[in-house]
Scaffold this motif. Structure first.
Motif, PDB file in Angstrom:
ATOM      1  N   ASP A  58       0.863  -1.181   0.000  1.00  0.00           N
ATOM      2  CA  ASP A  58       0.000   0.000   0.000  1.00  0.00           C
ATOM      3  C   ASP A  58       0.897   1.228   0.000  1.00  0.00           C
ATOM      4  O   ASP A  58       1.899   1.269   0.720  1.00  0.00           O
ATOM      5  CB  ASP A  58      -0.887   0.062   1.248  1.00  0.00           C
ATOM      6  CG  ASP A  58      -1.927  -1.036   1.290  1.00  0.00           C
ATOM      7  OD1 ASP A  58      -2.539  -1.312   0.251  1.00  0.00           O
ATOM      8  OD2 ASP A  58      -2.117  -1.612   2.376  1.00  0.00           O
ATOM      9  N   SER A  59       0.519   2.246  -0.787  1.00  0.00           N
ATOM     10  CA  SER A  59       1.293   3.489  -0.807  1.00  0.00           C
ATOM     11  C   SER A  59       0.353   4.684  -0.785  1.00  0.00           C
ATOM     12  O   SER A  59      -0.776   4.609  -1.256  1.00  0.00           O
ATOM     13  CB  SER A  59       2.186   3.547  -2.045  1.00  0.00           C
ATOM     14  OG  SER A  59       1.403   3.484  -3.224  1.00  0.00           O
ATOM     15  N   ASP A  60       0.813   5.784  -0.199  1.00  0.00           N
ATOM     16  CA  ASP A  60       0.069   7.042  -0.144  1.00  0.00           C
ATOM     17  C   ASP A  60       0.840   8.104  -0.909  1.00  0.00           C
ATOM     18  O   ASP A  60       2.070   8.047  -1.006  1.00  0.00           O
ATOM     19  CB  ASP A  60      -0.100   7.523   1.303  1.00  0.00           C
ATOM     20  CG  ASP A  60      -1.063   6.663   2.110  1.00  0.00           C
ATOM     21  OD1 ASP A  60      -1.725   5.786   1.525  1.00  0.00           O
ATOM     22  OD2 ASP A  60      -1.150   6.896   3.331  1.00  0.00           O
ATOM     23  N   PHE A  61       0.106   9.098  -1.419  1.00  0.00           N
ATOM     24  CA  PHE A  61       0.692  10.266  -2.075  1.00  0.00           C
ATOM     25  C   PHE A  61       0.560  11.426  -1.099  1.00  0.00           C
ATOM     26  O   PHE A  61      -0.543  11.770  -0.676  1.00  0.00           O
ATOM     27  CB  PHE A  61      -0.050  10.565  -3.381  1.00  0.00           C
ATOM     28  CG  PHE A  61       0.419  11.813  -4.080  1.00  0.00           C
ATOM     29  CD1 PHE A  61       1.686  11.886  -4.617  1.00  0.00           C
ATOM     30  CD2 PHE A  61      -0.411  12.907  -4.205  1.00  0.00           C
ATOM     31  CE1 PHE A  61       2.116  13.034  -5.273  1.00  0.00           C
ATOM     32  CE2 PHE A  61      -0.002  14.053  -4.859  1.00  0.00           C
ATOM     33  CZ  PHE A  61       1.277  14.118  -5.382  1.00  0.00           C
ATOM     34  N   GLU A  62       1.691  12.016  -0.712  1.00  0.00           N
ATOM     35  CA  GLU A  62       1.696  13.072   0.298  1.00  0.00           C
ATOM     36  C   GLU A  62       2.129  14.400  -0.307  1.00  0.00           C
ATOM     37  O   GLU A  62       3.053  14.449  -1.112  1.00  0.00           O
ATOM     38  CB  GLU A  62       2.657  12.726   1.443  1.00  0.00           C
ATOM     39  CG  GLU A  62       2.292  11.463   2.186  1.00  0.00           C
ATOM     40  CD  GLU A  62       3.293  11.115   3.283  1.00  0.00           C
ATOM     41  OE1 GLU A  62       4.361  11.750   3.364  1.00  0.00           O
ATOM     42  OE2 GLU A  62       2.997  10.194   4.063  1.00  0.00           O
ATOM     43  N   VAL A  63       1.459  15.469   0.122  1.00  0.00           N
ATOM     44  CA  VAL A  63       1.837  16.820  -0.253  1.00  0.00           C
ATOM     45  C   VAL A  63       2.233  17.546   1.028  1.00  0.00           C
ATOM     46  O   VAL A  63       1.436  17.636   1.972  1.00  0.00           O
ATOM     47  CB  VAL A  63       0.671  17.567  -0.940  1.00  0.00           C
ATOM     48  CG1 VAL A  63       1.056  19.003  -1.244  1.00  0.00           C
ATOM     49  CG2 VAL A  63       0.244  16.842  -2.200  1.00  0.00           C
ATOM     50  N   SER A  64       3.473  18.024   1.079  1.00  0.00           N
ATOM     51  CA  SER A  64       3.962  18.769   2.240  1.00  0.00           C
ATOM     52  C   SER A  64       4.249  20.206   1.822  1.00  0.00           C
ATOM     53  O   SER A  64       4.798  20.445   0.744  1.00  0.00           O
ATOM     54  CB  SER A  64       5.240  18.131   2.793  1.00  0.00           C
ATOM     55  OG  SER A  64       4.986  16.822   3.246  1.00  0.00           O
ATOM     56  N   LEU A  65       3.873  21.145   2.685  1.00  0.00           N
ATOM     57  CA  LEU A  65       4.069  22.568   2.411  1.00  0.00           C
ATOM     58  C   LEU A  65       4.535  23.278   3.673  1.00  0.00           C
ATOM     59  O   LEU A  65       4.441  22.736   4.767  1.00  0.00           O
ATOM     60  CB  LEU A  65       2.751  23.199   1.927  1.00  0.00           C
ATOM     61  CG  LEU A  65       2.145  22.604   0.658  1.00  0.00           C
ATOM     62  CD1 LEU A  65       0.724  23.088   0.477  1.00  0.00           C
ATOM     63  CD2 LEU A  65       2.999  22.959  -0.546  1.00  0.00           C
ATOM     64  N   ARG A  66       5.002  24.510   3.500  1.00  0.00           N
ATOM     65  CA  ARG A  66       5.399  25.352   4.635  1.00  0.00           C
ATOM     66  C   ARG A  66       4.295  26.348   4.930  1.00  0.00           C
ATOM     67  O   ARG A  66       3.627  26.841   4.039  1.00  0.00           O
ATOM     68  CB  ARG A  66       6.659  26.142   4.316  1.00  0.00           C
ATOM     69  CG  ARG A  66       7.909  25.301   4.313  1.00  0.00           C
ATOM     70  CD  ARG A  66       9.084  26.175   4.059  1.00  0.00           C
ATOM     71  NE  ARG A  66       9.468  26.824   5.308  1.00  0.00           N
ATOM     72  CZ  ARG A  66      10.720  27.078   5.637  1.00  0.00           C
ATOM     73  NH1 ARG A  66      11.685  26.788   4.823  1.00  0.00           N
ATOM     74  NH2 ARG A  66      11.001  27.662   6.773  1.00  0.00           N
ATOM     75  N   ASP A  67       4.134  26.692   6.202  1.00  0.00           N
ATOM     76  CA  ASP A  67       3.191  27.725   6.606  1.00  0.00           C
ATOM     77  C   ASP A  67       3.803  28.502   7.765  1.00  0.00           C
ATOM     78  O   ASP A  67       4.330  27.904   8.705  1.00  0.00           O
ATOM     79  CB  ASP A  67       1.860  27.092   7.035  1.00  0.00           C
ATOM     80  CG  ASP A  67       0.809  28.137   7.364  1.00  0.00           C
ATOM     81  OD1 ASP A  67       0.697  29.135   6.615  1.00  0.00           O
ATOM     82  OD2 ASP A  67       0.103  27.963   8.375  1.00  0.00           O
ATOM     83  N   ALA A  68       3.763  29.808   7.689  1.00  0.00           N
ATOM     84  CA  ALA A  68       4.267  30.698   8.753  1.00  0.00           C
ATOM     85  C   ALA A  68       5.720  30.391   9.106  1.00  0.00           C
ATOM     86  O   ALA A  68       6.099  30.394  10.266  1.00  0.00           O
ATOM     87  CB  ALA A  68       3.369  30.619   9.979  1.00  0.00           C
ATOM     88  N   ASN A  69       6.525  30.092   8.099  1.00  0.00           N
ATOM     89  CA  ASN A  69       7.959  29.838   8.239  1.00  0.00           C
ATOM     90  C   ASN A  69       8.292  28.556   9.003  1.00  0.00           C
ATOM     91  O   ASN A  69       9.439  28.326   9.364  1.00  0.00           O
ATOM     92  CB  ASN A  69       8.688  31.033   8.862  1.00  0.00           C
ATOM     93  CG  ASN A  69      10.147  31.058   8.463  1.00  0.00           C
ATOM     94  OD1 ASN A  69      10.493  30.764   7.320  1.00  0.00           O
ATOM     95  ND2 ASN A  69      11.012  31.385   9.400  1.00  0.00           N
ATOM     96  N   ALA A  70       7.292  27.735   9.276  1.00  0.00           N
ATOM     97  CA  ALA A  70       7.550  26.457   9.954  1.00  0.00           C
ATOM     98  C   ALA A  70       8.177  25.475   8.968  1.00  0.00           C
ATOM     99  O   ALA A  70       8.195  25.710   7.760  1.00  0.00           O
ATOM    100  CB  ALA A  70       6.244  25.895  10.506  1.00  0.00           C
ATOM    101  N   ALA A  71       8.679  24.374   9.480  1.00  0.00           N
ATOM    102  CA  ALA A  71       9.256  23.333   8.634  1.00  0.00           C
ATOM    103  C   ALA A  71       8.161  22.714   7.767  1.00  0.00           C
ATOM    104  O   ALA A  71       6.967  22.871   8.037  1.00  0.00           O
ATOM    105  CB  ALA A  71       9.905  22.263   9.505  1.00  0.00           C
ATOM    106  N   LEU A  72       8.567  22.022   6.718  1.00  0.00           N
ATOM    107  CA  LEU A  72       7.606  21.322   5.868  1.00  0.00           C
ATOM    108  C   LEU A  72       6.733  20.398   6.719  1.00  0.00           C
ATOM    109  O   LEU A  72       7.234  19.718   7.612  1.00  0.00           O
ATOM    110  CB  LEU A  72       8.324  20.480   4.818  1.00  0.00           C
ATOM    111  CG  LEU A  72       9.014  21.224   3.685  1.00  0.00           C
ATOM    112  CD1 LEU A  72       9.759  20.240   2.795  1.00  0.00           C
ATOM    113  CD2 LEU A  72       8.025  22.021   2.875  1.00  0.00           C
TER     114      LEU A  72
END
Length: 187
Positions: A77-91
């Protein structure tokens, strides 16, 4: 510029696969993540996006990744992940398309915003599912069948209080096919 499979690259990296295939997906790029140990859930391959900031330095701005949630042969099983930054925090993971087809927003109070002007929002606050049509809209929730005028099948109307106490005797007015039915909001 680098061109693979073509003589005139249009971008920094251009990959061309010119074949007779007209009606199928053609795999053009292959990214591989391997390990010298035993693969397990969490192993993934990703594309990391870096952008220049005002200092001027590069900073990680986003990541697209495919990650094993089950690396066991025969039950992958695999997932597709989207990571982003918000308010200068880490991904941080903001959206996950699960192997089951479900779309997961992994943090409380993150939701689906609808409309070009962010007219309505659906989200989970850690306790309850919140449907907020009043972010910009009229505050009315309409549910209709395809080809049916909005509100004909089910229109939720009336004031739904935002403050809940055990002594309130509030009702939700629901109109179904012209008949009005009142449902208590609190027992």
């Amino acid at each position: 510029s680098v061109g693979i499979g073509g003589s005139t690259p249009s971008y920094r990296l251009t990959v061309v696969d010119d074949t007779l295939t007209t009606n199928a997906i053609k795999d053009i790029l292959y990214l591989e993540a391997s390990t010298s140990a035993t693969p397990a859930a969490g192993l993934g391959a990703g594309i990391l996006f870096g952008l220049e900031k005002t200092t001027p330095e590069m900073s990680n701005a986003g990541r697209l990744a495919i990650v094993w949630t089950d690396a066991t042969a025969g039950s992958l099983d695999s997932d597709f992940e989207v990571s982003l930054r918000d308010a200068n925090a880490a991904l941080a993971k903001r959206m996950i398309l699960k192997s089951t087809g479900d779309l997961q927003l992994p943090l409380d109070n993150f939701g689906l915003v609808l409309g070009g002007g962010q007219d309505a929002k659906i989200y989970y606050d850690g306790t309850d599912l919140i449907i907020d049509p009043d972010v910009v809209g009229t505050g009315v929730i309409n549910i209709a069948q395809t080809g049916t005028a909005v509100g004909t099948v089910l229109g939720i109307v009336g004031n739904v209080p935002t403050c809940v106490t055990a002594t309130q005797n509030e009702w939700l007015k629901i109109k179904v096919n012209g008949n009005i039915r009142y449902i208590p909001l609190w027992a």
